[in-house]
Enzyme design. Structure first.
Site, PDB file in Angstrom:
ATOM      1  CG  HIS A   5      -0.265   0.079   2.685  1.00 61.54           C
ATOM      2  ND1 HIS A   5       0.832  -1.227   2.817  1.00 61.54           N
ATOM      3  CD2 HIS A   5       0.056   0.870   2.757  1.00 61.54           C
ATOM      4  CE1 HIS A   5       0.760  -0.293   4.257  1.00 61.54           C
ATOM      5  NE2 HIS A   5       0.610   0.416   4.867  1.00 61.54           N
ATOM      6  CG  HIS A   7      -0.050   4.141   5.335  1.00 59.57           C
ATOM      7  ND1 HIS A   7      -0.765   3.544   5.982  1.00 59.57           N
ATOM      8  CD2 HIS A   7      -0.633   5.314   4.726  1.00 59.57           C
ATOM      9  CE1 HIS A   7      -1.572   4.113   5.873  1.00 59.57           C
ATOM     10  NE2 HIS A   7      -2.176   5.146   5.383  1.00 59.57           N
ATOM     11  CG  HIS A  10       4.540  -0.211   4.148  1.00 62.80           C
ATOM     12  ND1 HIS A  10       4.049  -1.341   4.122  1.00 62.80           N
ATOM     13  CD2 HIS A  10       4.001   0.249   5.521  1.00 62.80           C
ATOM     14  CE1 HIS A  10       4.251  -1.960   5.490  1.00 62.80           C
ATOM     15  NE2 HIS A  10       3.786  -0.919   5.893  1.00 62.80           N
ATOM     16  CG  HIS A  74      -3.660  -0.005   6.215  1.00 60.80           C
ATOM     17  ND1 HIS A  74      -3.997   0.033   7.808  1.00 60.80           N
ATOM     18  CD2 HIS A  74      -2.738   0.321   5.519  1.00 60.80           C
ATOM     19  CE1 HIS A  74      -2.431   0.441   7.790  1.00 60.80           C
ATOM     20  NE2 HIS A  74      -2.279   1.018   7.175  1.00 60.80           N
ATOM     21  CG  ASP A  96       0.986  -1.967   7.852  1.00 61.07           C
ATOM     22  OD1 ASP A  96       1.540  -2.245   7.984  1.00 61.07           O
ATOM     23  OD2 ASP A  96       0.995  -0.381   7.519  1.00 61.07           O
ATOM     24  CG  ASP A 128       0.104  -4.853  11.224  1.00 58.24           C
ATOM     25  OD1 ASP A 128       1.347  -4.101  11.611  1.00 58.24           O
ATOM     26  OD2 ASP A 128      -0.908  -3.857  10.937  1.00 58.24           O
ATOM     27  CG  HIS A 297      -7.315   8.769  15.418  1.00 60.58           C
ATOM     28  ND1 HIS A 297      -6.062   8.841  13.817  1.00 60.58           N
ATOM     29  CD2 HIS A 297      -6.426   7.806  15.578  1.00 60.58           C
ATOM     30  CE1 HIS A 297      -6.161   7.821  13.710  1.00 60.58           C
ATOM     31  NE2 HIS A 297      -5.052   6.719  14.754  1.00 60.58           N
ATOM     32  CG  HIS A 301      -1.514  -0.838  11.851  1.00 64.22           C
ATOM     33  ND1 HIS A 301      -0.753  -1.389  11.715  1.00 64.22           N
ATOM     34  CD2 HIS A 301      -1.470   0.687  12.979  1.00 64.22           C
ATOM     35  CE1 HIS A 301       0.180  -0.437  10.680  1.00 64.22           C
ATOM     36  NE2 HIS A 301      -0.335   1.030  11.011  1.00 64.22           N
ATOM     37  CG  HIS A 323       4.362  -4.320   9.493  1.00 58.65           C
ATOM     38  ND1 HIS A 323       5.697  -3.639   8.764  1.00 58.65           N
ATOM     39  CD2 HIS A 323       3.912  -5.149   8.203  1.00 58.65           C
ATOM     40  CE1 HIS A 323       5.584  -4.487   7.115  1.00 58.65           C
ATOM     41  NE2 HIS A 323       4.629  -5.195   7.210  1.00 58.65           N
TER      42      HIS A 323
HETATM   43 ZN   LIG Z   1      -0.192   1.863   6.659  1.00 59.22          ZN
END
Ligand SMILES: [Zn+2]
Length: 492
Positions: A5, A7, A10, A74, A96, A128, A297, A301, A323
């Site tokens: 993905h 992010h 990564h 995710h 993730d 993860d 929020h 994960h 991770h």
């Molecule tokens: Zn991520």
């Protein structure tokens, strides 16, 4: 290279390693591919990347293995896990992930997605570990969405939401809701702007151009029609929200009755800067809503019980946690044990570890050799491992300051032409340290003249070393500090 993905933790390292590993082809999904390409533009010295966009249904042949994909939940669209088919069973990498669920019951979509593992022989799982220490299930994003929708619809005045640009799904949902309730959106923060532009370009976010406004339109709109999305919920000094808080932002000034939502967690180590951010905002009359008051929020994960569920669905022969800090990896290994894995079926790795499955899938071992895994230091334009000296000097300069000596020596007699000059930065305030300086001058003069006595020609490097040693020792005795001592000894 397979990328799960988009992010930054990564994809961010790609420009720093790709040339060292010979530009292998990169396989990933659409959004991730575009984010990688966008980032690559900042590194014009590198060769173009060989990126192949894949879809979930695709199969990539690589030697006698085949690589397939599966969707995971995710915080960014197009996140996926990877399945490598081998003659001895499948190797599964989750990337993730968390689970979409209602009160701890994973949704039908998750059940369906994970059903693909049911009748397959899964040889190995790497998963993860980021949040495995947290009990139960993570807060589902749907709860956050419900709360944010409500806040965006009902907040009477101006609304400012601080979040991470990586929370792309949430950002998209907030823009959609703003459009629905007639709020205009101002995006403050480069990474957030770029990410939103990409998802709009790809058609993943379908909103009207007019929903977005520039900063110049702020004053012409009623407060209740404004939503500002800002980066910097971690209190980073130069990000939009902090600049707004400390009144250095060009366009946005806090008004009384502004509502500010910190739709974020506090990354460990940032507690003080986040507190400073909150203090500065509330001092100016803003109302603050953060995650301790309301679910605004959710992490991307899986918590402990979700992780347990994932293990049961995939049910691998061997397991390797990924991770997370080493401690988290150990906690994750314990979850695998609770799911029936034996000690010798689990490998807890370190970065660079090379793991081998041997005897046609009967045994998992960690090899002695390590893959290269040292940190790559990025300092301005300089990249490399050879910068340690620079960083060490910088640390000393920051902690202890510097002390520069300039002495002119008659090369024939070895005697000083005049009393040495001294420059101090970040060490002691010279005007208030006349005694110290006077004594330092005497030591410098004596050291130089003792060293050069009978020396012909004068060896200046040797003189400099002696001066450095003598002065550093003297300064430490007097001040208990070790500034960097730089002697400039000129033969004139
Ligand atoms: Zn991520």
């Amino acid at each position: 290279m397979f990328i799960t993905h988009g992010h930054l933790d990564h994809i961010g390292g790609i420009p720093y390693v790709i040339d060292r590993i010979g530009y292998p082809p990169i396989f990933t999904r659409r959004l991730t591919a575009i984010m990688i390409k966008k980032r690559q533009e900042e590194f014009p010295h590198l060769k173009p990347l060989d990126i192949h966009e894949v879809e979930k249904e695709d199969t990539i042949k690589a030697g006698n293995t085949r690589v397939r994909f599966f969707s995971v939940t995710h915080t960014i669209p197009d996140a996926m896990g990877i399945i490598i088919e081998t003659p001895y069973g499948d190797l599964v990498f989750t990337g993730d992930l968390k689970l979409d669920h209602v009160d701890g019951v994973p949704t039908a979509e998750e059940e369906k997605e994970f059903a693909i593992f049911k009748d397959r022989k899964i040889l190995f799982l790497a998963a993860d570990s980021t949040n495995v220490e947290k009990a139960g299930f993570s807060i589902p994003e749907s709860t956050v969405k419900k709360n944010m929708d409500e806040i965006i619809a009902t907040t009477p005045g101006r609304l400012i939401i601080g979040t991470f640009s990586s929370q792309l799904e949430r950002l998209m949902r907030m823009v959609e809701q703003a459009e629905k309730v007639g709020r205009k959106v101002l995006v403050e923060g480069r990474s957030m702007k770029v990410n939103l532009e990409i998802v709009r370009h790809l058609g993943l976010l379908k909103v009207n151009d007019k929903t977005f406004i520039g900063a110049e339109s702020l004053e012409s709109l009623p407060d209740s029609k404004v939503l500002i999305l800002a980066t910097g919920a971690q209190g980073d000094e130069f990000a939009a929200l902090m600049r707004i808080a400390v009144k250095t932002h060009k366009h946005v000034k806090i008004k009384k009755n502004d509502t500010i939502v910190l739709s974020s967690s506090i990354v460990p180590g940032n507690e003080r800067s986040v507190q400073k951010l909150k203090d500065n905002l509330s001092r100016q009359g803003a109302r603050i809503i953060h995650r301790d008051q309301m679910d605004v929020h959710a992490s991307g994960h899986a918590n402990r019980d979700e992780t347990f569920w994932i293990h049961q669905k995939i049910n691998p022969r061997f397991f390797m946690p990924l991770h997370g800090y080493h401690y988290m990896l150990r906690v994750h290994a314990d979850i695998a044990k609770a799911c029936g894995r034996q000690e010798n079926e689990i490998v807890v790795p370190d970065n660079g570890a090379v793991i081998e499955i041997q005897d046609e899938g009967q045994k998992i071992v960690r090899l002695k050799e390590m893959a290269p895994n040292s940190l790559r230091l990025v300092d301005g334009f300089a990249i490399g491992d050879m910068q340690e000296v620079v960083i060490r000097d910088r640390t000393v300069l920051a902690a202890e300051g510097m002390f520069v000596i300039i002495a002119t020596v008659n090369p024939k007699t070895g005697r000083l032409r005049k009393s040495p000059d001294i420059i101090s930065r970040g060490f002691v305030y010279l005007r208030e340290s006349q005694d110290l300086l006077q004594q330092a001058r005497i030591i410098i003069k004596k050291t130089i003249e003792d060293t050069t006595k009978g020396m012909q020609p004068v060896n200046f490097d040797y003189v400099k070393n002696n001066v450095t040693d003598a002065v550093a020792r003297f300064l430490f005795e007097k001040t208990n500090k070790r500034p960097i001592v730089i002697p400039v000894v000129l033969g004139v």
